[in-house]
Design a protein around this motif. Structure first.
Motif, short mmCIF file in Angstrom:
data_model
loop_
_atom_site.label_atom_id
_atom_site.label_comp_id
_atom_site.label_asym_id
_atom_site.label_seq_id
_atom_site.Cartn_x
_atom_site.Cartn_y
_atom_site.Cartn_z
N THR A 76 0.87 -1.25 0.00
CA THR A 76 0.25 -0.17 0.07
C THR A 76 0.85 1.25 -0.05
N GLU A 77 2.08 1.32 0.65
CA GLU A 77 2.85 2.46 0.74
C GLU A 77 3.55 2.54 -0.63
N LYS A 78 3.75 1.55 -1.29
CA LYS A 78 4.53 1.65 -2.74
C LYS A 78 3.58 2.06 -3.55
N ILE A 79 2.30 1.77 -3.68
CA ILE A 79 1.35 1.99 -4.42
C ILE A 79 0.94 3.78 -4.15
N SER A 80 0.82 4.05 -3.03
CA SER A 80 0.53 5.71 -2.78
C SER A 80 1.76 6.45 -3.18
N TYR A 81 3.03 5.80 -3.08
CA TYR A 81 4.47 6.47 -3.89
C TYR A 81 4.07 6.68 -5.44
N ILE A 82 3.60 5.66 -6.01
CA ILE A 82 3.43 5.49 -7.61
C ILE A 82 2.43 6.67 -7.67
N LYS A 83 1.17 6.68 -7.01
CA LYS A 83 0.05 7.41 -7.09
C LYS A 83 0.55 8.89 -7.26
N GLY A 84 1.49 9.27 -6.21
CA GLY A 84 1.93 10.72 -5.97
C GLY A 84 2.67 10.97 -7.02
N LEU A 85 3.53 10.34 -7.60
CA LEU A 85 4.36 10.43 -8.70
C LEU A 85 3.45 10.77 -9.80
N ALA A 86 2.42 9.95 -10.22
CA ALA A 86 1.60 10.23 -11.18
C ALA A 86 0.95 11.55 -11.14
N GLU A 87 0.49 11.94 -9.87
CA GLU A 87 0.01 13.06 -9.64
C GLU A 87 0.87 14.47 -9.86
#
Length: 155
Positions: free
Chosen positions: A4-15
């Protein structure tokens, strides 16, 4: 980092890229990130359930080991009189039911009565001792088999 932390990081990069959401390729990327986010939460839920289930299985395994220990270790205990069927006045004999194979401990008195019903299958077990005794109720002509006669008494 967990999923979940890794996905949140990827989501932040995309935003952080400030991509134009009207373009089809950005919609695909955002859909993939959302799918990964949902999968990460599902996997973490399954991990929690697995941990709970694993703990329960460990408890069951320990309980089973205790039961096995209680049952099988008692056979080696010579001081235990709880399972002794030895009675000098009325000995017990092991009889196997021909129908179901159930082993029964039967007293001599029951054997001499001539029959018993198998408690497992209901089959009538019959015992015939007529070959062992003569008409007087003593030993047969072949000699004493029960020890009641002296060698002098047997003809």
């Amino acid at each position: 980092m967990n999923l979940t932390e890794k996905i949140s990081y990827i989501k932040g990069l995309a935003e952080g890229l400030s991509l134009d959401e009207s373009k089809p390729e950005v919609k695909v990327i955002n859909a993939i990130v959302e799918l990964l986010d949902d999968m990460a939460y599902s996997v973490s839920d399954m991990e929690e359930l697995y941990d709970d289930l694993s703990a329960q299985v460990d408890e069951i395994d320990q309980d089973l080991a205790d039961v096995e220990s209680d049952i099988y270790d008692d056979e080696d205990d010579d001081d235990c009189d709880c399972c002794d069927f030895e009675d000098e006045d009325n000995p017990f004999y092991e009889v196997t039911c021909g129908a179901c194979g159930q082993k029964l401990n039967v007293s001599e008195d029951v054997l001499l009565e001539g029959e018993i019903e198998c408690p497992n299958c209901g089959e009538l077990l019959e015992f015939d001792f007529s070959d062992l005794f003569d008409e007087d109720g003593c030993c047969s002509e072949d000699g004493c088999t029960c020890g009641c006669c002296d060698d002098e008494d047997v003809e």
